[in-house]
Design a protein around this motif. Structure first.
Motif: not given
Length: 454
Positions: A271-299
């Motif tokens: 998600s951090e490496l987007s060169y033409y556009n701003r990164p798209i907001p996460s699925l997790q943040g939509i409508n304050n839902n409680q159905r998404v387990i968000y995962i990320g990495t520093f790799s």
């Protein structure tokens, strides 16, 4: 006779080791000389002999009879034949290729070694308490910094209590697989998708259902007919096709999860490496839902060697996590966690990301330029504009088996994927320095044209 010398090894230890070796080799049987006799024969103290005998007794090599002394336990030899040690095979060194088009690699000059060392030394002196167990979910300071970063950059709605720090992507997948084991035995994943995610759930004996990718992401019609209560997706930058799920389908995906009492694992891949556009907001943040387990990495944008990944649990799953993993601690070294916390807190992470995006956009553009220059109209670009690779497809009839053989022969590492009976080639650029990219593409183009079937 035993040989006892003045060395760094104590006399009692020398005596103990030599007697033990005789017992193991079956060259010493029956009763041992008395402590007094051994002391006299070898001109050593009775305490030295007694210490050696005590150690042999504790380990079971000898036993004592009241008023009789010590005797060799001959079962040591009769029941446990000493075998010759197995020869160990030399570990094969990982082959280093002249040109490696790996799709998830950063060049060595990008990591801020001096700054990292400075921050590391600071936390070692001032921050780290080596005399207590760390927080089970990961260091609270790092989790707070990650929560701030995710809120501002990815529109992830979470607090530090929802975050768990883990040692890499596969570690996170094992956590989730164990967390849901009693809830469901069906796991759904995009096809084509990330094989590591699939492999982990296979090892945990889940039934795997693969759902095809369309030009708008995962096929929602197929999703309606599956039994899985757990779905893995890469919505912002699908791996490996690069497809993005539009907002309308994201809302439908969350509705599916809510209606079916299911959960979605959102892997925010690259998600951090987007060169033409701003990164798209996460699925997790939509409508304050409680159905998404968000995962990320520093790799991908920092360092795969540090092994720092994280997951953000819905609040309703926190208690289940605590009960399931009441025995476990974060596998990421506390020194690394505290240094990374400081790296984020003092603003170095944002600066590093800007540097990484700038450098890798240049590499991305160079890779695209040289592919077009040297492969000409023999291929088409399937995915570009983000991550550390450009995905291409041949427009001519290529003998891919021959291509792989030729690549090995010329010390080139290539990566092929099959999607809808079509072979795609991942042209990773992150591991190259800018001046190496043209040479790498020229070398690849030579074997490419040698493998065209006319």
């Amino acid at each position: 006779m035993y040989k006892l010398e003045k060395t760094s090894t104590s006399l009692y230890m020398q005596l103990y080791l030599q007697i033990k070796e005789d017992i193991k080799n079956n060259s010493l049987k029956g009763k041992l000389p008395s402590i007094r006799k051994m002391s006299s024969d070898y001109k050593i103290s009775k305490n030295t002999v007694e210490a050696a005998y005590n150690q042999l007794y504790v380990e079971g090599y000898i036993y004592s009879k009241p008023q009789s002394g010590y005797f060799v336990n001959e079962e040591i030899y009769t029941k446990l034949k000493i075998q010759k040690p197995l020869k160990t095979t030399k570990e094969e060194k990982q082959k280093k290729y002249k040109y490696d088009f790996y799709q998830a690699k950063l060049s060595n000059d990008i990591f801020p070694k001096k700054l990292w060392a400075k921050l590391y030394n600071k936390i070692i002196k001032e921050e780290v308490n080596f005399f207590e167990y760390p927080n089970r979910q990961g260091d609270i300071g790092l989790r707070e910094e990650i929560a701030k970063y995710l809120a501002s950059s990815r529109a992830v709605n979470c607090s530090s209590e929802q975050i768990v720090i883990a040692s890499g992507f596969s570690d996170i997948m094992f956590i989730i697989a164990n967390l849901f084991k009693e809830y469901t035995n069906h796991f759904a994943i995009e096809y084509p998708g990330y094989k590591v995610a699939k492999k982990v759930f296979e090892l945990m004996s889940y039934n795997i259902e693969e759902i095809a990718i369309t030009k708008e992401g995962i096929n929602l019609e197929l999703l309606k007919n599956i039994k899985a209560k757990l779905l893995y997706v890469t919505p912002s930058h699908q791996y490996p096709t690069g497809v993005t799920i539009p907002i309308s389908n994201r809302i439908k995906l969350i509705s599916w999860a809510e209606e079916n009492n299911s959960y979605i694992i959102e892997d925010d891949y690259d998600s951090e490496l987007s060169y033409y556009n701003r990164p798209i907001p996460s699925l997790q943040g939509i409508n304050n839902n409680q159905r998404v387990i968000y995962i990320g990495t520093f790799s991908k944008a920092f360092s795969p060697a540090l092994r720092v990944s994280y997951l953000v649990l819905p609040k309703c799953l926190i208690e289940r996590y605590i009960k399931t993993f009441d025995f476990s601690y974060s596998g990421t070294c506390i020194n690394t966690q505290k240094t990374l916390e400081l790296f984020l807190k003092e603003g170095f992470w944002e600066r590093h990301l800007r540097k990484v995006r700038t450098l890798n956009k240049k590499k991305h553009d160079l890779m695209k330029e040289f592919l077009l220059k040297y492969l000409k109209d023999s291929f088409k670009i399937i995915r570009e504009g983000s991550g550390l690779t450009i995905l291409i497809q041949a427009k001519l009839n290529i003998d891919f088996e021959k291509l792989q053989d030729k690549a090995i022969e010329k010390n080139i590492k290539i990566y092929l994927y099959t999607y809808k009976n079509t072979i795609l080639i991942s042209m990773g650029f992150g591991g190259f320095k800018e001046e190496e990219i043209e040479k790498a593409v020229i070398a690849f183009s030579k074997i490419w044209f040698e493998c065209i079937n006319l």
